[in-house]
Write a protein that holds these residues in place. Structure first.
Motif, PDB file in Angstrom:
ATOM      1  N   ARG A  44       0.822  -1.212   0.000  1.00  0.00           N
ATOM      2  CA  ARG A  44       0.000   0.000   0.000  1.00  0.00           C
ATOM      3  C   ARG A  44       0.854   1.260   0.000  1.00  0.00           C
ATOM      4  O   ARG A  44       0.368   2.351  -0.206  1.00  0.00           O
ATOM      5  CB  ARG A  44      -0.903   0.016   1.245  1.00  0.00           C
ATOM      6  CG  ARG A  44      -2.009  -1.007   1.172  1.00  0.00           C
ATOM      7  CD  ARG A  44      -2.761  -1.074   2.461  1.00  0.00           C
ATOM      8  NE  ARG A  44      -1.891  -1.486   3.544  1.00  0.00           N
ATOM      9  CZ  ARG A  44      -2.036  -1.090   4.792  1.00  0.00           C
ATOM     10  NH1 ARG A  44      -2.979  -0.231   5.097  1.00  0.00           N
ATOM     11  NH2 ARG A  44      -1.231  -1.527   5.735  1.00  0.00           N
ATOM     12  N   ILE A 101       5.556   2.913  16.073  1.00  0.00           N
ATOM     13  CA  ILE A 101       6.751   2.108  16.362  1.00  0.00           C
ATOM     14  C   ILE A 101       6.415   0.616  16.437  1.00  0.00           C
ATOM     15  O   ILE A 101       7.131  -0.215  15.894  1.00  0.00           O
ATOM     16  CB  ILE A 101       7.415   2.584  17.676  1.00  0.00           C
ATOM     17  CG1 ILE A 101       7.807   4.059  17.545  1.00  0.00           C
ATOM     18  CG2 ILE A 101       8.649   1.752  18.003  1.00  0.00           C
ATOM     19  CD1 ILE A 101       8.180   4.738  18.835  1.00  0.00           C
ATOM     20  N   ASP A 103       2.968  -0.777  16.175  1.00  0.00           N
ATOM     21  CA  ASP A 103       1.704  -1.172  15.561  1.00  0.00           C
ATOM     22  C   ASP A 103       0.612  -1.375  16.618  1.00  0.00           C
ATOM     23  O   ASP A 103       0.873  -1.879  17.701  1.00  0.00           O
ATOM     24  CB  ASP A 103       1.848  -2.480  14.761  1.00  0.00           C
ATOM     25  CG  ASP A 103       1.246  -2.313  13.387  1.00  0.00           C
ATOM     26  OD1 ASP A 103       0.808  -1.199  13.096  1.00  0.00           O
ATOM     27  OD2 ASP A 103       1.240  -3.293  12.627  1.00  0.00           O
TER      28      ASP A 103
ATOM     29  N   ALA B   5      -0.286   0.101   8.934  1.00  0.00           N
ATOM     30  CA  ALA B   5       0.201  -1.209   8.519  1.00  0.00           C
ATOM     31  C   ALA B   5      -0.360  -2.375   9.300  1.00  0.00           C
ATOM     32  O   ALA B   5       0.359  -3.264   9.700  1.00  0.00           O
ATOM     33  CB  ALA B   5       1.718  -1.225   8.608  1.00  0.00           C
ATOM     34  N   GLU B   6      -1.670  -2.363   9.512  1.00  0.00           N
ATOM     35  CA  GLU B   6      -2.211  -3.550  10.140  1.00  0.00           C
ATOM     36  C   GLU B   6      -2.062  -4.716   9.169  1.00  0.00           C
ATOM     37  O   GLU B   6      -2.224  -4.562   7.972  1.00  0.00           O
ATOM     38  CB  GLU B   6      -3.682  -3.356  10.468  1.00  0.00           C
ATOM     39  CG  GLU B   6      -3.935  -2.283  11.472  1.00  0.00           C
ATOM     40  CD  GLU B   6      -4.695  -1.136  10.859  1.00  0.00           C
ATOM     41  OE1 GLU B   6      -5.271  -1.322   9.784  1.00  0.00           O
ATOM     42  OE2 GLU B   6      -4.674  -0.057  11.463  1.00  0.00           O
ATOM     43  N   THR B   8       0.601  -6.185   8.490  1.00  0.00           N
ATOM     44  CA  THR B   8       2.035  -6.364   8.240  1.00  0.00           C
ATOM     45  C   THR B   8       2.753  -5.891   9.491  1.00  0.00           C
ATOM     46  O   THR B   8       3.425  -4.877   9.483  1.00  0.00           O
ATOM     47  CB  THR B   8       2.486  -5.533   7.035  1.00  0.00           C
ATOM     48  OG1 THR B   8       2.132  -4.174   7.301  1.00  0.00           O
ATOM     49  CG2 THR B   8       1.834  -5.989   5.756  1.00  0.00           C
ATOM     50  N   ALA B   9       2.559  -6.639  10.568  1.00  0.00           N
ATOM     51  CA  ALA B   9       2.991  -6.198  11.891  1.00  0.00           C
ATOM     52  C   ALA B   9       4.473  -5.864  11.928  1.00  0.00           C
ATOM     53  O   ALA B   9       5.307  -6.576  11.370  1.00  0.00           O
ATOM     54  CB  ALA B   9       2.686  -7.272  12.908  1.00  0.00           C
ATOM     55  N   LYS B  10       4.758  -4.719  12.592  1.00  0.00           N
ATOM     56  CA  LYS B  10       6.153  -4.320  12.741  1.00  0.00           C
ATOM     57  C   LYS B  10       6.754  -5.102  13.897  1.00  0.00           C
ATOM     58  O   LYS B  10       6.042  -5.577  14.765  1.00  0.00           O
ATOM     59  CB  LYS B  10       6.225  -2.829  13.059  1.00  0.00           C
ATOM     60  CG  LYS B  10       5.681  -1.966  11.963  1.00  0.00           C
ATOM     61  CD  LYS B  10       5.482  -0.577  12.498  1.00  0.00           C
ATOM     62  CE  LYS B  10       4.744   0.268  11.496  1.00  0.00           C
ATOM     63  NZ  LYS B  10       4.279   1.518  12.052  1.00  0.00           N
ATOM     64  N   THR B  11       8.083  -5.165  13.911  1.00  0.00           N
ATOM     65  CA  THR B  11       8.748  -5.807  15.035  1.00  0.00           C
ATOM     66  C   THR B  11       8.629  -4.883  16.239  1.00  0.00           C
ATOM     67  O   THR B  11       8.988  -3.711  16.143  1.00  0.00           O
ATOM     68  CB  THR B  11      10.255  -5.993  14.723  1.00  0.00           C
ATOM     69  OG1 THR B  11      10.359  -6.465  13.400  1.00  0.00           O
ATOM     70  CG2 THR B  11      10.898  -6.949  15.689  1.00  0.00           C
ATOM     71  N   PRO B  12       8.097  -5.383  17.349  1.00  0.00           N
ATOM     72  CA  PRO B  12       7.960  -4.502  18.515  1.00  0.00           C
ATOM     73  C   PRO B  12       9.330  -3.983  18.953  1.00  0.00           C
ATOM     74  O   PRO B  12      10.288  -4.751  19.069  1.00  0.00           O
ATOM     75  CB  PRO B  12       7.336  -5.415  19.574  1.00  0.00           C
ATOM     76  CG  PRO B  12       6.717  -6.531  18.811  1.00  0.00           C
ATOM     77  CD  PRO B  12       7.566  -6.721  17.607  1.00  0.00           C
ATOM     78  N   LYS B  13       9.413  -2.651  19.150  1.00  0.00           N
ATOM     79  CA  LYS B  13      10.674  -2.046  19.575  1.00  0.00           C
ATOM     80  C   LYS B  13      10.403  -1.294  20.866  1.00  0.00           C
ATOM     81  O   LYS B  13       9.832  -0.201  20.837  1.00  0.00           O
ATOM     82  CB  LYS B  13      11.199  -1.110  18.492  1.00  0.00           C
ATOM     83  CG  LYS B  13      11.647  -1.855  17.246  1.00  0.00           C
ATOM     84  CD  LYS B  13      12.266  -0.940  16.231  1.00  0.00           C
ATOM     85  CE  LYS B  13      11.221  -0.235  15.414  1.00  0.00           C
ATOM     86  NZ  LYS B  13      11.767   0.525  14.283  1.00  0.00           N
ATOM     87  N   ARG B  15      12.494  -0.037  23.227  1.00  0.00           N
ATOM     88  CA  ARG B  15      13.327   1.100  23.614  1.00  0.00           C
ATOM     89  C   ARG B  15      12.865   2.414  22.978  1.00  0.00           C
ATOM     90  O   ARG B  15      12.647   3.401  23.701  1.00  0.00           O
ATOM     91  CB  ARG B  15      14.797   0.815  23.272  1.00  0.00           C
ATOM     92  CG  ARG B  15      15.738   1.881  23.798  1.00  0.00           C
ATOM     93  CD  ARG B  15      17.206   1.513  23.626  1.00  0.00           C
ATOM     94  NE  ARG B  15      18.000   2.735  23.612  1.00  0.00           N
ATOM     95  CZ  ARG B  15      18.341   3.407  22.511  1.00  0.00           C
ATOM     96  NH1 ARG B  15      17.944   2.970  21.330  1.00  0.00           N
ATOM     97  NH2 ARG B  15      19.061   4.503  22.587  1.00  0.00           N
ATOM     98  N   PRO B  16      12.683   2.462  21.661  1.00  0.00           N
ATOM     99  CA  PRO B  16      12.225   3.732  21.086  1.00  0.00           C
ATOM    100  C   PRO B  16      10.886   4.190  21.650  1.00  0.00           C
ATOM    101  O   PRO B  16      10.680   5.381  21.871  1.00  0.00           O
ATOM    102  CB  PRO B  16      12.092   3.417  19.594  1.00  0.00           C
ATOM    103  CG  PRO B  16      12.851   2.201  19.359  1.00  0.00           C
ATOM    104  CD  PRO B  16      12.920   1.442  20.633  1.00  0.00           C
ATOM    105  N   VAL B  17       9.968   3.222  21.897  1.00  0.00           N
ATOM    106  CA  VAL B  17       8.665   3.599  22.465  1.00  0.00           C
ATOM    107  C   VAL B  17       8.869   4.247  23.820  1.00  0.00           C
ATOM    108  O   VAL B  17       8.326   5.330  24.107  1.00  0.00           O
ATOM    109  CB  VAL B  17       7.742   2.359  22.608  1.00  0.00           C
ATOM    110  CG1 VAL B  17       6.475   2.738  23.368  1.00  0.00           C
ATOM    111  CG2 VAL B  17       7.377   1.808  21.254  1.00  0.00           C
ATOM    112  N   VAL B  19      11.558   5.630  25.059  1.00  0.00           N
ATOM    113  CA  VAL B  19      12.263   6.924  24.952  1.00  0.00           C
ATOM    114  C   VAL B  19      11.279   8.026  24.567  1.00  0.00           C
ATOM    115  O   VAL B  19      11.216   9.092  25.191  1.00  0.00           O
ATOM    116  CB  VAL B  19      13.418   6.838  23.922  1.00  0.00           C
ATOM    117  CG1 VAL B  19      13.975   8.232  23.627  1.00  0.00           C
ATOM    118  CG2 VAL B  19      14.518   5.935  24.435  1.00  0.00           C
TER     119      VAL B  19
END
Lengths: 357, 357
Positions: A44, A101, A103, B5-6, B8-13, B15-17, B19
């Motif tokens: 998309r 970050i 989802d 992007a539902e 197409t799940a992102k890799t949970p991160k 640390r950035p969240v 911060v």
């Protein structure tokens, strides 16, 4: 006595523009450092490069600065609803950042947005009436506790859905804010004028980085926040002590994002049988225009143009006597219907010619 | 542009969240630490919060300043309830000074008016009986006194009871509850003595369902059109020389029309003004200046600027063209009575030399 404070308007407009201009590169660098970026992996997505998020966080910082400035410099124009907007805006930005970050499902976001809408209702956004498009008011009473959250969540998501091409959401919000400003200026709603100038300054500053080819995205944090401010701003000022939702004008001004949201909702309903209601697709208005062969800039400019035309209609609606409002509403509905039909016709034409090629 | 992007799940991160959440939360905390002191500072200076401000001064041990603050608030806003009046009397008593008897009498009358509806009229009569010293109106009754007493009664649901009161009792009600009263014919500090009795009543917001009343030399006029109503009286003969109603809520054009009318009025003539419902929305600097030429003064402080905000709800004034700002008689009532904003206020000028009854 509501003489417009022109100097204050200039300070708010240019101040938010300058602040966004300065802060966006800072947050772009932070996004790169923390690897909060958008990778073009999803079909998309239109962009081909890795683009950092967090471009919308400066809107939030700008809004806090705006509220502090009004409280300090011009407290007579401060509204009791500004602080609740800051609190709820903070939660929305936190939610948007999490979505950018890690989802987050649309269902969860919607539930949180509606809950925040209810919180706002009990925290000063107590609307009890809806302005009748043909003049007069509908007194909705206790139903307002449902209408207010759905209205705010609706506008919030409409802006978020429009955030699909470089500069599209920011530009549409700028045009909407400009027309709201013109209407609020005519009706002496100074607090709304100030909020709209803040939105205009911020989005214009952001467009310096986000217009095609974008170097930064506002992300859900920015899009949801802009939508929230736009939606709640329509409820900020009261008319003779009664908070009124003037539905007709905002719905015409926000026609493009609203149509996109309604069409998206319709498609999601069709997918609901397969259990994919909350899954996104590539059929948003801008995607469909891109599929017709228009360039990204052409699509964005075309949608700007339509939005500007609708905004002018909305302004005329606010000026004409109620007995002529019906004609304007019919004109707007016909224009929207015509636009949708033309798009479908061109799409079907393109489909028919595609196999021949 | 966001991913939305539902699916197409992102890799949970984490640390950035974390911060970014810390950054946003820290910003919000800093915002609060600046906002609340600024907000409290502005609220302390809000004319509507004079009671809280006075109490804070009293708690800080600044009793003289607290009394001055409370007295100024009461004189400015004419609160139609006993609490601030009783508080002021109590503070003055506690200081060992002689409490102002007018404040005590007003407190007693409002306390009676706050009693249960069935016993209200009786309580008011008893309160009036307890202050026989107040009858200082020599000569014949001025036409209009009874009408104004009935109008006052409408606000408190005691119109019939007030109508049945003897003239002397009606006069006391007006003297203590109604606003600015002159009993020697002098119009404020203008130095002009009116040749005729002048009574003017403004009834507050439109929802009070009362009209604006004028009595000039016994002749009554009523107005139920929205805006600022003005009557001009010759200061020598007492003859009516002009009048007009200017809908300053509706447009600045009306404000301009009133400026012209005020400019046309002869120098030294008496101007009698009363608001029906609202006359501040389109108040202009030119009109404020023109009203200042009749001795009216900016009363309410809005932000950092004194403004004639009183031309909203109940506002009545009697001035003289050519006198200094602040010299006129002027009264304003923005408080709520029985859910209506503003109970009637009046300016009353009675000649000292009266015909024998």
């Amino acid at each position: 006595m509501n003489r417009h404070p022109s100097l204050l308007y200039l300070i708010v407009g240019f101040g938010s523009f300058g602040l966004t201009l300065v802060l966006v590169p800072v947050f772009r660098a932070i996004a790169r450092k923390l690897d909060i970026v958008d990778r073009p992996s999803d079909p998309r997505k239109v962009h081909k490069r890795i683009i950092p998020y967090l471009g919308g966080v400066p809107f939030y910082f700008g809004f806090l600065a705006f509220v502090l400035f009004i409280e300090w410099y011009a407290p007579q124009y401060s509204q009791p609803t500004f602080y609740p907007m800051c609190v709820v805006g903070t939660i929305i930005v936190l939610m948007g950042l999490f979505d950018d970050i890690c989802d987050m499902s649309s269902l969860k976001k919607l539930i949180i947005e509606l809950a925040l809408g209810v919180l706002l209702y009990y925290w000063g956004f107590k609307t009890t009436a809806i302005a009748h498009p043909l003049g007069g008011m509908w007194h909705v009473g206790w139903l307002a506790v449902f209408i207010t959250p759905f209205w705010i969540a609706g506008v919030t998501n409409a802006v978020n859905f429009a955030d699909g091409l470089d500069g599209l959401a920011a530009g549409l919000v700028f045009i909407c804010a400009l027309s709201f400003f013109a209407i609020a200026h005519r009706t002496n709603q100074i607090a709304v004028c100030l909020l709209m100038l803040f939105l205009m300054g911020s989005t214009l500053g952001f467009l310096q980085y986000n217009f095609h080819p974008a170097s930064v995205f506002m992300g859900d944090a920015g899009a949801l926040f802009l939508g929230f401010i736009l939606g709640s701003a329509t409820l900020v000022q009261q008319q003779k002590g009664i908070a009124v939702i003037a539905l007709a004008v905002p719905m015409i001004v926000l026609a493009i994002p609203f149509i996109d949201t309604v069409l998206s909702f319709q498609r999601r309903l069709q997918r609901a049988r397969e259990g994919r209601f909350f899954i996104g697709d590539r059929d948003h208005l801008h995607h469909r225009l891109l599929d017709l062969g228009l360039s990204q800039t052409q699509v964005v400019l075309a949608l700007y143009y339509v939005s500007a035309c609708m905004s002018m209609l909305a302004y005329i609606l606010s000026v004409v006597p109620p007995r002529y409002s019906f004609l304007i509403l019919v004109l707007a509905a016909m224009a929207i219907l015509f636009g949708v039909l033309v798009l479908r016709f061109i799409e079907s034409l393109a489909k028919r010619t595609a196999p021949e090629k | 542009m966001t991913s939305e992007a539902e699916g197409t799940a992102k890799t949970p991160k984490t640390r950035p969240v974390l911060v970014m959440w810390v950054v946003i939360t820290a910003a919000f905390v800093v915002f609060n630490s600046i906002y609340w002191p600024a907000h409290k500072y502005q609220q302390d200076r809000d004319p509507e919060r004079y009671q809280e401000h006075a109490r804070a001064l009293k708690d800080a041990g600044q009793t003289d300043a607290a009394i001055a603050c409370l007295r100024a608030g009461i004189d400015e806003r004419h609160p139609p309830y006993a609490e601030p009046l009783e508080l002021l009397s109590a503070w003055i008593d506690a200081q060992g000074g002689a409490a102002d008897s007018d404040y005590k009498k007003r407190a007693a009358l409002y306390e009676a008016l706050e009693s249960a509806p069935e016993s209200r009229a009786k309580q008011v009569a008893e309160a009036l009986d307890a202050m026989p010293d107040a009858i200082v109106l020599p000569g014949a009754a001025a036409p209009g006194i009874a009408q104004l007493a009935v109008n006052l009664g409408i606000s408190f649901g005691t119109a019939n009871e007030f109508a049945a009161l003897p003239f002397t009792r009606q006069w006391m009600l007006l003297k203590y509850l109604y606003g600015d009263v002159s009993m020697d014919g002098r119009i404020g500090k203008t130095g002009v003595v009116s040749p005729v009795d002048l009574l003017v009543q403004s009834a507050g917001g439109e929802e009070s369902k009362q009209t604006t009343h004028f009595f000039v030399a016994g002749q009554g006029f009523a107005n139920n059109r929205r805006g600022l109503c003005a009557i001009f009286v010759d200061a020598k003969s007492g003859q009516l020389i002009g009048s007009g109603v200017f809908d300053i809520w509706a447009s600045e054009d009306e404000a301009g029309r009133m400026v012209q009318a005020l400019a046309k009025a002869p120098q030294g003539c008496i101007g009698v003004f009363a608001v029906h419902d609202e006359a501040s929305e389109n108040m202009t600097d030119a009109l404020e200046k023109a009203l200042g030429g009749f001795g009216l003064a900016p009363r309410a402080i809005v932000g950092r600027r004194p403004m004639l905000y009183g031309t909203r709800y109940a506002f009545a004034a009697i001035g003289v063209k050519g006198s200094a700002p602040g010299a006129a008689m002027q009264t304003w009532m923005p408080e709520h009575v029985d859910v209506h904003r503003g109970h009637p206020v009046a300016c009353i000028v009675l000649r000292a030399e009266r015909p024998k009854p």
